[in-house]
Design an enzyme around this catalytic site. Sequence first.
Site, PDB file in Angstrom:
ATOM      1  N   SER A   1      -6.445   4.777  -5.586  1.00 15.84           N
ATOM      2  CA  SER A   1      -5.833   5.613  -4.190  1.00 15.84           C
ATOM      3  C   SER A   1      -5.711   7.150  -4.615  1.00 15.84           C
ATOM      4  O   SER A   1      -6.262   7.499  -3.567  1.00 15.84           O
ATOM      5  CB  SER A   1      -4.309   5.173  -4.231  1.00 15.84           C
ATOM      6  OG  SER A   1      -4.197   3.710  -3.726  1.00 15.84           O
TER       7      SER A   1
ATOM      8  N   HIS B   1       0.783  -1.224   0.152  1.00 14.26           N
ATOM      9  CA  HIS B   1       0.200  -0.012   0.024  1.00 14.26           C
ATOM     10  C   HIS B   1       0.757   1.119   0.046  1.00 14.26           C
ATOM     11  O   HIS B   1       1.881   1.428   0.707  1.00 14.26           O
ATOM     12  CB  HIS B   1      -0.850   0.038   1.105  1.00 14.26           C
ATOM     13  CG  HIS B   1      -2.182  -0.815   1.041  1.00 14.26           C
ATOM     14  ND1 HIS B   1      -2.071  -2.216   0.908  1.00 14.26           N
ATOM     15  CD2 HIS B   1      -3.534  -0.407   0.836  1.00 14.26           C
ATOM     16  CE1 HIS B   1      -3.294  -2.786   0.840  1.00 14.26           C
ATOM     17  NE2 HIS B   1      -4.285  -1.726   0.641  1.00 14.26           N
TER      18      HIS B   1
ATOM     19  N   PHE C   1       1.061   2.502   7.462  1.00 16.50           N
ATOM     20  CA  PHE C   1      -0.293   2.609   8.196  1.00 16.50           C
ATOM     21  C   PHE C   1      -1.416   2.358   7.085  1.00 16.50           C
ATOM     22  O   PHE C   1      -1.398   3.298   6.095  1.00 16.50           O
ATOM     23  CB  PHE C   1      -0.565   3.812   8.904  1.00 16.50           C
ATOM     24  CG  PHE C   1      -1.747   4.379   9.439  1.00 16.50           C
ATOM     25  CD1 PHE C   1      -2.730   5.175   8.699  1.00 16.50           C
ATOM     26  CD2 PHE C   1      -2.073   3.776  10.726  1.00 16.50           C
ATOM     27  CE1 PHE C   1      -3.717   5.472   9.366  1.00 16.50           C
ATOM     28  CE2 PHE C   1      -3.211   3.973  11.133  1.00 16.50           C
ATOM     29  CZ  PHE C   1      -4.115   4.939  10.496  1.00 16.50           C
ATOM     30  N   VAL C   2      -2.466   1.644   7.272  1.00 16.92           N
ATOM     31  CA  VAL C   2      -3.347   1.441   6.251  1.00 16.92           C
ATOM     32  C   VAL C   2      -4.920   1.830   6.964  1.00 16.92           C
ATOM     33  O   VAL C   2      -4.935   1.259   7.866  1.00 16.92           O
ATOM     34  CB  VAL C   2      -3.297   0.231   5.553  1.00 16.92           C
ATOM     35  CG1 VAL C   2      -4.641  -0.092   4.554  1.00 16.92           C
ATOM     36  CG2 VAL C   2      -1.908   0.019   4.846  1.00 16.92           C
TER      37      VAL C   2
HETATM   38  N1  LIG Z   1      -1.976   3.742   3.274  1.00 13.20           N
HETATM   39  C1  LIG Z   1      -3.353   3.680   3.082  1.00 13.20           C
HETATM   40  O1  LIG Z   1      -4.100   3.561   3.866  1.00 13.20           O
HETATM   41  N2  LIG Z   1      -3.636   3.996   1.812  1.00 13.20           N
HETATM   42  C2  LIG Z   1      -4.772   3.953   1.310  1.00 13.20           C
HETATM   43  N3  LIG Z   1      -6.071   3.910   1.813  1.00 13.20           N
HETATM   44  C3  LIG Z   1      -7.095   4.046   1.017  1.00 13.20           C
HETATM   45  O2  LIG Z   1      -8.261   3.977   1.258  1.00 13.20           O
HETATM   46  N4  LIG Z   1      -6.538   4.348  -0.182  1.00 13.20           N
HETATM   47  C4  LIG Z   1      -5.366   4.148  -0.317  1.00 13.20           C
HETATM   48  O3  LIG Z   1      -4.395   4.515  -0.898  1.00 13.20           O
END
Ligand SMILES: NC(=O)NC1=NC(=O)NC1=O
Length: 172
Positions: free
Chosen positions: A84, A67, A119-120
């Site tokens: 994204s 990510h 961090f996602v």
């Molecule tokens: N590191 C992220 O959380 N990336 C992202 N979350 C999303 O919803 N789209 C992304 O690109």
Amino acid sequence: LSIAEVNQLPFEEFIQIFGNVVEHCSLCAAAVWRNCPFSNIQNLSSAFNEFMDNLPMIGKEGILRLHPDLAGRLAMAGALTQESTKEQASAGLGNMSTDEREKMSRLNSQYKEKFGFPFVICARQNKKEAILKGLEERLNNSMDQETLTGVDEVKKICYLRLLDIVDKNSKL
Ligand SMILES: NC(=O)NC1=NC(=O)NC1=O
């Protein structure tokens, strides 16, 4: 697409259409394709979730590592995928103050330093304030906790991307 049309897709087209519902991870779609036919969008979404749940921790970490950072280098360079780019813009990450941007960059670096993956969070369900708050709070979690939390966010991102492609109400 209706779910009936999804079920008719040859493998190559399925990958073209669904290859990025999990960011940069067409392997997920390649695996899920074998579960065809799908009865509805929930069934398709569950197939993606189960594939991710059945990965060993090292595989889950790999999904997170694929990510892009939120408001990171790639975002600044306009080098994000279409999905994204839209998602990060919808969270308001395109118009942060200098302080917010510096804070995001510092916390992202700390997070990656600690966990080894970015961090996602599902940017379509969180505005920039909630993202910064989530970053601060989740920094205190354990590696295992954050691996699972991150994958849960990937599932939300995946479902919303499926909704952009498959008619929500169509069923077999
Ligand atoms: N590191 C992220 O959380 N990336 C992202 N979350 C999303 O919803 N789209 C992304 O690109």
